[in-house]
Structure formats: C-alpha cells, structure tokens
Design an enzyme around this catalytic site. Structure first.
Site, PDB file in Angstrom:
ATOM      1  N   ASP A 199       0.847  -1.189   0.000  1.00  0.00           N
ATOM      2  CA  ASP A 199       0.000   0.000   0.000  1.00  0.00           C
ATOM      3  C   ASP A 199       0.892   1.252   0.000  1.00  0.00           C
ATOM      4  O   ASP A 199       2.069   1.187   0.364  1.00  0.00           O
ATOM      5  CB  ASP A 199      -0.896  -0.040   1.244  1.00  0.00           C
ATOM      6  CG  ASP A 199      -1.664   1.248   1.458  1.00  0.00           C
ATOM      7  OD1 ASP A 199      -2.405   1.655   0.547  1.00  0.00           O
ATOM      8  OD2 ASP A 199      -1.508   1.856   2.539  1.00  0.00           O
ATOM      9  N   ILE A 200       0.321   2.387  -0.391  1.00  0.00           N
ATOM     10  CA  ILE A 200       1.109   3.627  -0.422  1.00  0.00           C
ATOM     11  C   ILE A 200       0.928   4.466   0.841  1.00  0.00           C
ATOM     12  O   ILE A 200       1.829   4.575   1.672  1.00  0.00           O
ATOM     13  CB  ILE A 200       0.754   4.476  -1.669  1.00  0.00           C
ATOM     14  CG1 ILE A 200       1.203   3.771  -2.945  1.00  0.00           C
ATOM     15  CG2 ILE A 200       1.444   5.849  -1.580  1.00  0.00           C
ATOM     16  CD1 ILE A 200       0.894   4.538  -4.223  1.00  0.00           C
ATOM     17  N   ASP A 201      -0.240   5.087   0.973  1.00  0.00           N
ATOM     18  CA  ASP A 201      -0.453   6.068   2.045  1.00  0.00           C
ATOM     19  C   ASP A 201      -0.541   5.389   3.404  1.00  0.00           C
ATOM     20  O   ASP A 201      -1.354   4.490   3.630  1.00  0.00           O
ATOM     21  CB  ASP A 201      -1.722   6.875   1.757  1.00  0.00           C
ATOM     22  CG  ASP A 201      -1.603   7.652   0.445  1.00  0.00           C
ATOM     23  OD1 ASP A 201      -0.760   8.548   0.370  1.00  0.00           O
ATOM     24  OD2 ASP A 201      -2.349   7.328  -0.502  1.00  0.00           O
ATOM     25  N   THR A 233      -2.790   0.171  -4.391  1.00  0.00           N
ATOM     26  CA  THR A 233      -3.275   1.411  -3.804  1.00  0.00           C
ATOM     27  C   THR A 233      -4.693   1.768  -4.238  1.00  0.00           C
ATOM     28  O   THR A 233      -5.173   1.279  -5.267  1.00  0.00           O
ATOM     29  CB  THR A 233      -2.323   2.566  -4.200  1.00  0.00           C
ATOM     30  OG1 THR A 233      -2.795   3.795  -3.661  1.00  0.00           O
ATOM     31  CG2 THR A 233      -2.236   2.690  -5.715  1.00  0.00           C
ATOM     32  N   LYS A 243      -8.622  -5.074  -3.236  1.00  0.00           N
ATOM     33  CA  LYS A 243      -7.192  -5.391  -3.298  1.00  0.00           C
ATOM     34  C   LYS A 243      -6.957  -6.896  -3.174  1.00  0.00           C
ATOM     35  O   LYS A 243      -6.063  -7.450  -3.802  1.00  0.00           O
ATOM     36  CB  LYS A 243      -6.433  -4.637  -2.208  1.00  0.00           C
ATOM     37  CG  LYS A 243      -6.316  -3.139  -2.438  1.00  0.00           C
ATOM     38  CD  LYS A 243      -5.398  -2.492  -1.407  1.00  0.00           C
ATOM     39  CE  LYS A 243      -5.274  -0.990  -1.600  1.00  0.00           C
ATOM     40  NZ  LYS A 243      -4.317  -0.376  -0.659  1.00  0.00           N
TER      41      LYS A 243
END
Length: 270
Positions: free
Chosen positions: A9-11, A43, A197
């Site tokens: 994941d990014i954030d 993401t 996801k």
C-alpha cells in the site's frame, strides 16, 4: 516457502508522515527486485497518482505490475497497459450518485484521467484527493455524465462523523451489489464488487503463476484488509488500524520507522 510477490500500500505504508519514501525503504525494495521478487504497488490511488512513485522506485518496467483504484485495475508498470479491469457502469453511477444525495453526502468519481463531481459545493476532501493524486477535477452535472465516461471508482466523502452516520443508512442492497471500503476516515470507496485489493492480488498471483503462499501483502488501513487476508503472509504496519493488526500474520514497525523496509528485511530477504 520463499516470498515471490510483495504488494505494498502507499499512504500510511510506503510513505512516511512527510509523504516520502525513506532511503531505507528504497534500498530494501532494490534488494528485493535484484533477487527477482515482484514488488507491486497496491493502492486506492488512480494510475496518474502512482506513476511518479513507480519511477522513483525503478519499478517502471515491462516486467512489473501495479494495482490501482483499490483493485479495480491491474496494469503493467512500464507500459500502463491494463491487464484486468473491474469498473462501474453508467447505471451504477446514477444509482450511487442518487444514494449520496439522499444521504446528503458529497460524491466524486474517477475515470482513467479525471475526477468528476456533481456537487456545486465541492467538498474539501474532493479537493484534497485531487491534490493528492494529481488528477484534474471537473464539476459536471449528472445530466452531462454519459455512458461514454468510463468510471473506474466512486467515492463518498465527508467529515468522519457525518460519513460514519451515513454509512449506517446505506441499504443492504447496495452493500451486496458493490464493494465498499473506507480508505481514510473521510473516504468511503464504492466500487465494482470484484474491485478489491484482495481479489486483485489473487488475480495477479494467478497470472504470474505464483501461489498465494508465496505472496506478502503490507498495509495499514481498512482497504488493505482483503489483501492482507488473502496473502500467505499478511503484514500490518505499526501504525495500522486495529482491524488490520487483528488479522495480520506479522506486525512491522510504523511508516515513520521504515516499517516496509523492516518487513522486507525480516520476512523476504532473510
């Protein structure tokens, strides 16, 4: 069994609280890719909001992949060619938009390149999302939205207390029809039922002929639950919400303590 695919994941996961990828994380990712491990960004962001990071991490090649829009798209990281897509129909949009109005909640939707909102009083969170992703924002009345607009994702957005109260009023028919997940306290993402996801990770693993036992998924928020659950090794960030930590197989350090690097060093490179 060794790990061959890692989805990140990014954030709140890849990025620290200053919204940067630390050198420690970059180095761990470099080591993994050199050893042939597939590192895949997974993401809720649209493609346009991911490409700078993909390039920064040297993942922009024809052998790499990325999962965007919370699983609605799986794309080649080098060419951006779409491998799998689970979008929304025009009728889906009309029904979601009408429900948002009934709930008195702001809404915006995204296609491949743009964000659209029919709210004249544009939400501060819609503006935040546009800034965060670099995606241009357009006010467009419902009557001007046509079936030619290829909607990938919709988002109900509002102040946390107001949004949480509205969520309780969403009819069961909608929760059965769509995938709904909170990606941030003020974001409720409403997507195609197949756009999660977890499903995307399983689809990509199958495409690459990789067993789910050979997959690691790393995340911090509710929209990461499905991929952490489906992966053979699910990793929660130290700063993850309680529900993610509860189902994770491992808990790493926080995003401000290079948690992704720690996870890769401990459970992939070792």
């Amino acid at each position: 069994m060794s790990i061959k695919l890692v989805t990140i994941d990014i954030d709140g996961t890849l990025l620290n609280s200053e919204r940067k990828v630390t050198n420690e994380v970059k180095e761990a990712i470099r080591k993994c890719t050199e050893q042939g491990v597939n590192i895949v960004i997974a993401t809720g962001r649209p493609t346009i909001g991911v490409m700078d990071l993909i390039k920064e991490l040297n993942l922009d090649n024809e052998h790499g992949f990325m999962i965007t829009y919370n699983g609605a798209l799986i794309q080649n990281a080098g060419t951006e060619k779409v491998l799998i897509e689970h979008g929304l129909s025009h009728d889906d949009y009309l029904d979601i938009e009408l429900l948002a109005r009934k709930l008195n909640i702001h809404l915006h939707v995204q296609d491949y390149n743009n964000m659209y909102t029919a709210n004249k009083d544009i939400s501060e969170y819609t503006i935040h999302e546009s800034f965060l992703t670099g995606m241009p924002l357009t006010y467009r009345p419902v009557s001007d939205m046509t079936a030619d607009t290829k909607i990938i994702k919709s988002m109900m957005i509002d102040h946390q207390e107001k949004l949480d109260a509205a969520i309780k009023e969403i009819p069961e028919s909608f929760t059965e029809r769509f995938a709904m997940v909170k990606s941030m306290p003020f974001y409720l993402e409403v997507l195609n039922k197949q756009a999660t996801k977890g499903i995307a990770v399983a689809e990509l693993a199958n495409f690459l002929n990789i067993s789910l036992d050979e997959v690691m998924a790393i995340g911090d928020n509710e929209n990461d639950l499905s991929m952490i659950e489906v992966a053979g090794t699910g990793v929660a960030m130290g700063n993850a919400v309680p529900s993610v930590k509860e189902i994770a197989d491992k808990i790493t350090k926080s995003n401000d303590e290079h948690g992704v690097a720690y996870a890769l060093e401990q459970w992939v490179l070792n």
